[in-house]
Design a protein around this motif. Structure first.
Motif, PDB file in Angstrom:
ATOM      1  N   LYS A  34      99.143 -65.478  51.477  1.00  0.00           N
ATOM      2  CA  LYS A  34      98.322 -64.303  51.191  1.00  0.00           C
ATOM      3  C   LYS A  34      98.555 -63.205  52.229  1.00  0.00           C
ATOM      4  O   LYS A  34      98.687 -63.482  53.423  1.00  0.00           O
ATOM      5  N   THR A  35      98.589 -61.958  51.747  1.00  0.00           N
ATOM      6  CA  THR A  35      98.806 -60.815  52.640  1.00  0.00           C
ATOM      7  C   THR A  35      97.813 -59.708  52.287  1.00  0.00           C
ATOM      8  O   THR A  35      97.086 -59.813  51.289  1.00  0.00           O
ATOM      9  N   THR A  36      97.822 -58.634  53.078  1.00  0.00           N
ATOM     10  CA  THR A  36      96.924 -57.502  52.803  1.00  0.00           C
ATOM     11  C   THR A  36      97.166 -56.966  51.396  1.00  0.00           C
ATOM     12  O   THR A  36      96.217 -56.686  50.655  1.00  0.00           O
TER      13      THR A  36
ATOM     14  N   PRO B 226      96.127 -60.428  48.161  1.00  0.00           N
ATOM     15  CA  PRO B 226      95.157 -61.450  48.579  1.00  0.00           C
ATOM     16  C   PRO B 226      95.171 -62.699  47.702  1.00  0.00           C
ATOM     17  O   PRO B 226      94.561 -63.713  48.051  1.00  0.00           O
TER      18      PRO B 226
ATOM     19  N   ASP C  37     105.086 -52.004  57.225  1.00  0.00           N
ATOM     20  CA  ASP C  37     104.223 -52.987  57.888  1.00  0.00           C
ATOM     21  C   ASP C  37     104.518 -54.418  57.469  1.00  0.00           C
ATOM     22  O   ASP C  37     104.378 -55.356  58.255  1.00  0.00           O
ATOM     23  N   ARG C  38     104.916 -54.597  56.219  1.00  0.00           N
ATOM     24  CA  ARG C  38     105.055 -55.993  55.765  1.00  0.00           C
ATOM     25  C   ARG C  38     106.214 -56.722  56.443  1.00  0.00           C
ATOM     26  O   ARG C  38     106.273 -57.945  56.408  1.00  0.00           O
TER      27      ARG C  38
ATOM     28  N   THR D 236     101.589 -57.427  62.151  1.00  0.00           N
ATOM     29  CA  THR D 236     100.587 -56.921  61.202  1.00  0.00           C
ATOM     30  C   THR D 236     100.461 -57.806  59.971  1.00  0.00           C
ATOM     31  O   THR D 236      99.384 -57.893  59.381  1.00  0.00           O
ATOM     32  N   GLU D 237     101.526 -58.433  59.568  1.00  0.00           N
ATOM     33  CA  GLU D 237     101.495 -59.284  58.357  1.00  0.00           C
ATOM     34  C   GLU D 237     102.125 -60.642  58.663  1.00  0.00           C
ATOM     35  O   GLU D 237     103.263 -60.916  58.269  1.00  0.00           O
TER      36      GLU D 237
ATOM     37  N   GLU E 296     103.786 -62.692  55.679  1.00  0.00           N
ATOM     38  CA  GLU E 296     104.853 -62.174  54.803  1.00  0.00           C
ATOM     39  C   GLU E 296     106.126 -63.040  54.854  1.00  0.00           C
ATOM     40  O   GLU E 296     106.732 -63.284  53.801  1.00  0.00           O
TER      41      GLU E 296
END
Ligand code: FEO
Ligand code: CA
Ligand code: CA
Length: 640
Positions: A220-222, A225, A288-289, A294-295, A298
């Motif tokens: 799951k990532t930003t 979800p 960002d990914r 930050t992730e 990913e």
């Protein structure tokens, strides 16, 4: 990848030392050999010349005149053969693609044009279910990008720092896959324009995910979800075809796109796959990914085998997590006598492992929809090569042996996401870079290319990885048992032998009649022709100049008096590696992928070492798919 770097050099397996079980195995195997047991496979190579004498006058079936074994700016093929360019980086794929202009490239154009660094080629005959050899789909992987050969003003040393967001977006669009429709007309292969099948898949294409890790928290990532709506595929190296008309594409060196220093719950897992804050791309700076700071989840969405249905251009590719997450080199499928399906797949990095997946279900030739779910349910195994010539397949099943909560596995999802760590705990054999693994369609024996491993120390050698500082690689032959007349690729134990040791003739081990042009370094990909002869593609990487020979295709028989009599058939242009070999079912066309032409030291867009295949001022080298045919229309392999 910079010309003086190989992604597999990172070497992240901390468990590469032989474990206690391996030492016991080695002692047992010495006893077995002393006792005369199970050693027949290991001595097979010394019987070449005796068998040849016994065969009398009959000669080898591969009689083509060898290609020049020299590095040149253009490609070179055996006399009597044609090598035609089918498609190049930047050529039109979808009907709305603009013409290629290397100085005015855009992400929107690239997402409609043929991508960079073609690798695996899957030939899917049309119509589906036929064995048509003059009309089909080519499903082609685009493994990675060389920004300093794609854009002006860059070098391999400064590209990561200098690539702009706009250039990075072009790079994303140049990855993934292309599907094109091709036809052979009057002996010439042509791309069918405006085909309904034409399609690009990129790092932005929506992907589904199935199997034990689908929807798991660690995916799951930003942006997603659910852990179910994946985006894009990366570093698609080799692959394989399924009997139900789909293509498996292997996500290999996914680690090199991620910047940021790993932290938190995923830190150890990221380190095990080589994500250590030293990216080979600028992407983490722009998106960002691709920054694990930050992730952090990913990267868990890459490193899978992805199933693509080229016959349905609207189909969503599916990441099949039951087959494990690592740096998949390829995925080759074989159907067993009982209908169950086995998939062989290597993890291409120094001291990593060979894996096999076996489905629970059976293929149903009348039910394609059911076959499309087969790869979601089965057992993933990892290989242990014993010094006595046995191979044991160790199952990676949650709750089995050490694969439990005490060792950080909470479910089968953890086992497949951290497949390398599970394999470490099971005592798998660390290999010299397992690349392509394929089954000979005639004999049922399985071949694995071990590219090289200059990091292996003398005390780390074993029968399956017999050379310290293995600069040239080797080929292993695995022999599954026969059950009820069928070769059983579900068996828990095989035998194996070293088929050949690569390198200059005085350092390698080939058939003694191998010519001075027949030696190779760094066997990587392979194909079998319909007669069951083995065609090996090489990738010397940064050693090409040092070895003084081009990468290309070598052909040989695997059985009989001319076993391992290697002959050189096709030479890549300088700086290129050889990928994607695939025969049409009639054996009259060999498709090959020339990857990263001009990726020599110091070569750039502005001053490339070759301008293959166009050789026009201002046009950079272009990775290209090549169709090799015999001028007289005959089967590939015979003399002119
Ligand atoms: Fe992508 Fe290991 O070759
Ligand atoms: Ca490869
Ligand atoms: Ca390669």
């Amino acid at each position: 990848m910079a010309p003086d770097m190989d992604p597999e050099d990172i070497g992240v397996n901390a468990s590469a030392e032989p474990d206690f079980a391996s030492i016991i195995d080695s002692v047992l195997s010495r006893r077995a050999v002393l006792g005369g047991m199970a050693a027949t496979a290991l001595v097979r190579h010394v019987t070449f010349s005796a068998e040849a004498r016994a065969a009398g006058m009959a000669g080898p079936s591969l009689t083509f005149a060898e290609a020049p074994h020299t590095i040149a700016e253009n490609h070179q093929v055996a006399a009597g053969y044609d090598a035609q360019i089918v498609i190049r980086w930047g050529d039109k794929v979808t009907a709305d693609a603009p013409a290629f202009d290397p100085l005015r490239q855009s992400a929107a154009a690239q997402a409609r044009q043929f991508g960079y660094n073609n690798d695996h080629i899957g030939y899917c005959p049309l119509p589906l279910g036929s064995d048509h050899s003059e009309h089909g789909l080519l499903v082609i992987n685009h493994e990675y990008t060389d920004s300093w050969l794609m854009f002006p003003g860059l070098t391999d040393k400064d590209a990561v720092a200098k690539v702009t967001r706009e250039q990075a977006e072009i790079e994303l669009a140049a990855h993934g896959l292309s599907v094109i429709e091709v036809r052979k007309l009057a002996g010439n292969w042509r791309v069918v324009e405006n085909s309904v099948y034409a399609r690009r898949i990129t790092v932005e294409t929506p992907m589904a995910v199935s199997g034990p890790a689908a929807g798991h928290d660690r995916l799951k990532t930003t942006a997603d979800p659910s852990g179910l709506a994946l985006r894009g595929t990366l570093n698609n190296c080799a692959g394989g075809l399924t009997p139900w008309g789909t293509v498996l594409t292997a996500e290999e060196n996914f680690h090199q796109y991620f910047s940021g220093v790993p932290h938190g719950a995923e830190a150890a897992a990221h380190k095990r796959v080589g994500i250590v804050g030293k990216p080979e791309y600028s992407w983490g700076k722009h998106f960002d990914r691709f920054n694990v700071a930050t992730e952090p989840n990913e990267p868990n969405r890459f490193g899978w085998l992805v199933e693509v249905d080229p016959h349905d251009p609207r189909s969503v590719p599916v990441k099949r997590t039951a087959l494990g997450r690592f740096k998949h080199e390829a995925a080759n499928v074989v159907v067993n006598g009982n209908g169950r399906v086995s998939v062989y797949t290597g993890d291409d990095e120094r001291f990593e492992y060979l894996y096999r997946f076996v489905t629970h279900g059976k293929i149903d030739h009348g039910n394609r929809a059911a076959n499309l779910r087969l790869l979601d349910d089965g057992v993933l195994y990892v290989a242990k090569f014993h010094d006595d010539g046995r191979l044991t397949w160790l199952p990676l099943i949650f709750g089995n042996a050490l694969l439990n909560r005490d060792h950080g596995f909470n479910s089968q999802a953890d086992v497949v996401i951290d497949a390398r760590r599970a394999a470490d705990l099971m005592g798998a054999t660390p290999m010299d870079r397992p690349e392509d693994v394929e089954t000979n369609p005639v004999t049922g024996k399985v071949y694995m290319m071990c590219t090289n491993n200059t990091k292996r120390q003398a005390e780390q050698t074993n029968a399956a990885n017999p050379r310290a500082n293995n600069a040239h690689g080797h080929v292993i032959e695995m022999i599954p048992p026969r059950v009820d007349g069928h070769v059983d690729h579900t068996a828990l134990e095989y035998t194996w032998t070293v088929f050949l040791l690569a390198g200059p003739k005085d350092q390698g081990r080939y058939h003694p009649q191998t010519s001075p042009s027949g030696w190779m370094s760094a066997p990587d990909n392979m194909a079998f022709d319909p007669a069951g002869r083995l065609w090996i593609a090489t990738d010397q990487g940064s050693s090409q100049a040092e070895n003084g020979i081009p990468d290309g295709m070598y052909a040989m028989e695997t059985e009989g008096p001319f076993r391992a009599l290697s002959r050189f058939f096709y030479a890549c242009p300088r700086g290129a590696e050889m990928c994607g070999p695939m025969f049409t079912p009639d054996g009259k066309t060999l498709f090959v992928a020339v990857q990263h032409p001009g990726e020599d030291k110091g070569s750039t867009f502005d001053a490339p070492s070759t301008r293959f295949p166009d050789f026009q001022a201002g046009m950079p080298p272009r990775p290209s798919v090549v169709a090799i045919t015999k001028k007289d229309g005959g089967v590939i392999g015979s003399s002119a």
